[in-house]
Motif scaffolding. Structure first.
Motif, PDB file in Angstrom:
ATOM      1  N   TYR A  17       9.954  35.027  61.659  1.00 11.72           N
ATOM      2  CA  TYR A  17       9.232  36.021  60.873  1.00 11.72           C
ATOM      3  C   TYR A  17       9.255  35.630  59.406  1.00 11.72           C
ATOM      4  O   TYR A  17      10.015  34.773  58.981  1.00 11.72           O
ATOM      5  CB  TYR A  17       9.815  37.422  61.077  1.00 11.72           C
ATOM      6  CG  TYR A  17      11.216  37.618  60.552  1.00 11.72           C
ATOM      7  CD1 TYR A  17      11.439  38.190  59.301  1.00 11.72           C
ATOM      8  CD2 TYR A  17      12.334  37.253  61.308  1.00 11.72           C
ATOM      9  CE1 TYR A  17      12.731  38.380  58.811  1.00 11.72           C
ATOM     10  CE2 TYR A  17      13.620  37.441  60.829  1.00 11.72           C
ATOM     11  CZ  TYR A  17      13.807  38.008  59.586  1.00 11.72           C
ATOM     12  OH  TYR A  17      15.080  38.193  59.105  1.00 11.72           O
ATOM     13  N   THR A  18       8.371  36.268  58.641  1.00 11.04           N
ATOM     14  CA  THR A  18       8.360  36.013  57.207  1.00 11.04           C
ATOM     15  C   THR A  18       8.428  37.315  56.429  1.00 11.04           C
ATOM     16  O   THR A  18       7.870  38.331  56.846  1.00 11.04           O
ATOM     17  CB  THR A  18       7.132  35.187  56.758  1.00 11.04           C
ATOM     18  OG1 THR A  18       7.259  34.881  55.374  1.00 11.04           O
ATOM     19  CG2 THR A  18       5.819  35.916  57.002  1.00 11.04           C
ATOM     20  N   VAL A  19       9.128  37.234  55.323  1.00 12.10           N
ATOM     21  CA  VAL A  19       9.198  38.347  54.374  1.00 12.10           C
ATOM     22  C   VAL A  19       8.626  37.883  53.031  1.00 12.10           C
ATOM     23  O   VAL A  19       8.846  38.516  52.017  1.00 12.10           O
ATOM     24  CB  VAL A  19      10.646  38.864  54.210  1.00 12.10           C
ATOM     25  CG1 VAL A  19      11.120  39.531  55.484  1.00 12.10           C
ATOM     26  CG2 VAL A  19      11.598  37.739  53.817  1.00 12.10           C
ATOM     27  N   HIS A  53       6.165  34.176  65.541  1.00  9.89           N
ATOM     28  CA  HIS A  53       6.303  33.499  66.833  1.00  9.89           C
ATOM     29  C   HIS A  53       7.576  33.975  67.517  1.00  9.89           C
ATOM     30  O   HIS A  53       8.571  34.270  66.855  1.00  9.89           O
ATOM     31  CB  HIS A  53       6.383  31.988  66.581  1.00  9.89           C
ATOM     32  CG  HIS A  53       6.256  31.108  67.791  1.00  9.89           C
ATOM     33  ND1 HIS A  53       5.560  31.447  68.923  1.00  9.89           N
ATOM     34  CD2 HIS A  53       6.747  29.855  68.035  1.00  9.89           C
ATOM     35  CE1 HIS A  53       5.614  30.453  69.804  1.00  9.89           C
ATOM     36  NE2 HIS A  53       6.339  29.474  69.292  1.00  9.89           N
ATOM     37  N   ALA A  54       7.529  34.050  68.832  1.00  6.50           N
ATOM     38  CA  ALA A  54       8.710  34.351  69.647  1.00  6.50           C
ATOM     39  C   ALA A  54       8.641  33.438  70.864  1.00  6.50           C
ATOM     40  O   ALA A  54       7.591  33.364  71.516  1.00  6.50           O
ATOM     41  CB  ALA A  54       8.720  35.817  70.068  1.00  6.50           C
ATOM     42  N   LYS A 105      -0.991  35.330  55.890  1.00  2.51           N
ATOM     43  CA  LYS A 105      -1.386  35.388  54.478  1.00  2.51           C
ATOM     44  C   LYS A 105      -2.782  35.957  54.322  1.00  2.51           C
ATOM     45  O   LYS A 105      -3.033  36.758  53.418  1.00  2.51           O
ATOM     46  CB  LYS A 105      -1.289  33.997  53.848  1.00  2.51           C
ATOM     47  CG  LYS A 105       0.142  33.543  53.637  1.00  2.51           C
ATOM     48  CD  LYS A 105       0.206  32.135  53.084  1.00  2.51           C
ATOM     49  CE  LYS A 105       1.648  31.689  52.879  1.00  2.51           C
ATOM     50  NZ  LYS A 105       1.731  30.293  52.411  1.00  2.51           N
ATOM     51  N   GLN A 106      -3.684  35.575  55.211  1.00  2.92           N
ATOM     52  CA  GLN A 106      -5.043  36.112  55.148  1.00  2.92           C
ATOM     53  C   GLN A 106      -5.043  37.602  55.485  1.00  2.92           C
ATOM     54  O   GLN A 106      -5.705  38.399  54.822  1.00  2.92           O
ATOM     55  CB  GLN A 106      -5.975  35.351  56.099  1.00  2.92           C
ATOM     56  CG  GLN A 106      -7.426  35.770  55.972  1.00  2.92           C
ATOM     57  CD  GLN A 106      -8.006  35.531  54.578  1.00  2.92           C
ATOM     58  OE1 GLN A 106      -7.881  34.447  54.029  1.00  2.92           O
ATOM     59  NE2 GLN A 106      -8.611  36.550  53.994  1.00  2.92           N
ATOM     60  N   HIS A 107      -4.281  37.992  56.497  1.00  2.00           N
ATOM     61  CA  HIS A 107      -4.189  39.404  56.876  1.00  2.00           C
ATOM     62  C   HIS A 107      -3.638  40.224  55.710  1.00  2.00           C
ATOM     63  O   HIS A 107      -4.122  41.307  55.404  1.00  2.00           O
ATOM     64  CB  HIS A 107      -3.296  39.563  58.114  1.00  2.00           C
ATOM     65  CG  HIS A 107      -3.190  40.976  58.593  1.00  2.00           C
ATOM     66  ND1 HIS A 107      -2.258  41.862  58.092  1.00  2.00           N
ATOM     67  CD2 HIS A 107      -3.910  41.657  59.510  1.00  2.00           C
ATOM     68  CE1 HIS A 107      -2.405  43.027  58.692  1.00  2.00           C
ATOM     69  NE2 HIS A 107      -3.398  42.937  59.562  1.00  2.00           N
ATOM     70  N   GLU A 134       0.318  27.662  61.475  1.00  2.00           N
ATOM     71  CA  GLU A 134      -1.011  28.251  61.681  1.00  2.00           C
ATOM     72  C   GLU A 134      -0.950  29.783  61.564  1.00  2.00           C
ATOM     73  O   GLU A 134      -1.786  30.405  60.915  1.00  2.00           O
ATOM     74  CB  GLU A 134      -1.525  27.848  63.064  1.00  2.00           C
ATOM     75  CG  GLU A 134      -2.865  28.439  63.428  1.00  2.00           C
ATOM     76  CD  GLU A 134      -3.242  28.132  64.873  1.00  2.00           C
ATOM     77  OE1 GLU A 134      -3.735  29.054  65.555  1.00  2.00           O
ATOM     78  OE2 GLU A 134      -3.021  26.985  65.324  1.00  2.00           O
ATOM     79  N   ARG A 135       0.062  30.373  62.180  1.00  2.00           N
ATOM     80  CA  ARG A 135       0.185  31.831  62.135  1.00  2.00           C
ATOM     81  C   ARG A 135       0.593  32.331  60.751  1.00  2.00           C
ATOM     82  O   ARG A 135       0.221  33.436  60.367  1.00  2.00           O
ATOM     83  CB  ARG A 135       1.159  32.313  63.213  1.00  2.00           C
ATOM     84  CG  ARG A 135       0.548  32.171  64.603  1.00  2.00           C
ATOM     85  CD  ARG A 135       1.451  32.705  65.664  1.00  2.00           C
ATOM     86  NE  ARG A 135       0.824  32.626  66.981  1.00  2.00           N
ATOM     87  CZ  ARG A 135       1.433  32.946  68.100  1.00  2.00           C
ATOM     88  NH1 ARG A 135       2.696  33.377  68.087  1.00  2.00           N
ATOM     89  NH2 ARG A 135       0.802  32.848  69.255  1.00  2.00           N
ATOM     90  N   LEU A 136       1.330  31.526  59.998  1.00  2.00           N
ATOM     91  CA  LEU A 136       1.667  31.905  58.622  1.00  2.00           C
ATOM     92  C   LEU A 136       0.397  31.982  57.783  1.00  2.00           C
ATOM     93  O   LEU A 136       0.230  32.908  56.982  1.00  2.00           O
ATOM     94  CB  LEU A 136       2.670  30.915  58.019  1.00  2.00           C
ATOM     95  CG  LEU A 136       3.140  31.220  56.597  1.00  2.00           C
ATOM     96  CD1 LEU A 136       3.789  32.604  56.487  1.00  2.00           C
ATOM     97  CD2 LEU A 136       4.115  30.137  56.128  1.00  2.00           C
TER      98      LEU A 136
END
Length: 125
Positions: free
Chosen positions: A74-76, A86-87, A114-116, A108-110
């Motif tokens: 996860y990212t904060v 991802h899990a 960022k776009q979201h 890719e999901r990061l």
């Protein structure tokens, strides 16, 4: 007098929520608690920065259960929101490094996170 705890929202990117739901109940509970702590701006004891992402903005929770290893990333980095990127269950029996295909998916999901964030949370001036 009561104090109200304000939690950051959790946003699940890609199949991360569905993937986490496939984990054993005990693993789901531990990872859920770790994400709850992230929402309250605390860090779970086994959460650590994921190598290759420049610092402590992308974190990994590693849980061992029944001789298997499970990970959630996860990212904060994005103020006020916890993005679960991802899990997965680590399949490799060699070393502790995160497989390249998983690192590529996290990157890719990061970008998607960022776009979201830009589209939904970032205040425009």
């Amino acid at each position: 007098m009561s104090t109200k705890q304000i939690n950051k929202p959790v946003v699940w990117i890609g199949s991360s929520l569905d993937d986490l739901k496939e984990f054993p109940e005990e693993v789901q509970g531990e990872m859920g608690y770790a994400l709850y702590l992230a929402q309250t701006e605390k860090k779970y004891i086994s959460a650590k920065p994921l190598k290759g992402f420049g610092g402590a903005g992308v974190l990994e929770i590693v849980t061992n259960f029944d001789s298997d290893t499970y990970r959630a990333v996860y990212t904060v980095k994005l103020a006020g929101v916890v993005y679960v990127l991802h899990a997965f269950q680590k399949k490799s029996k060699r070393g502790i490094a995160t497989p390249k295909k998983d690192i590529d998916l996290i990157k890719e999901r990061l970008k998607k996170a960022k776009q979201h964030y830009k589209d939904n949370f970032k205040k425009t001036n």
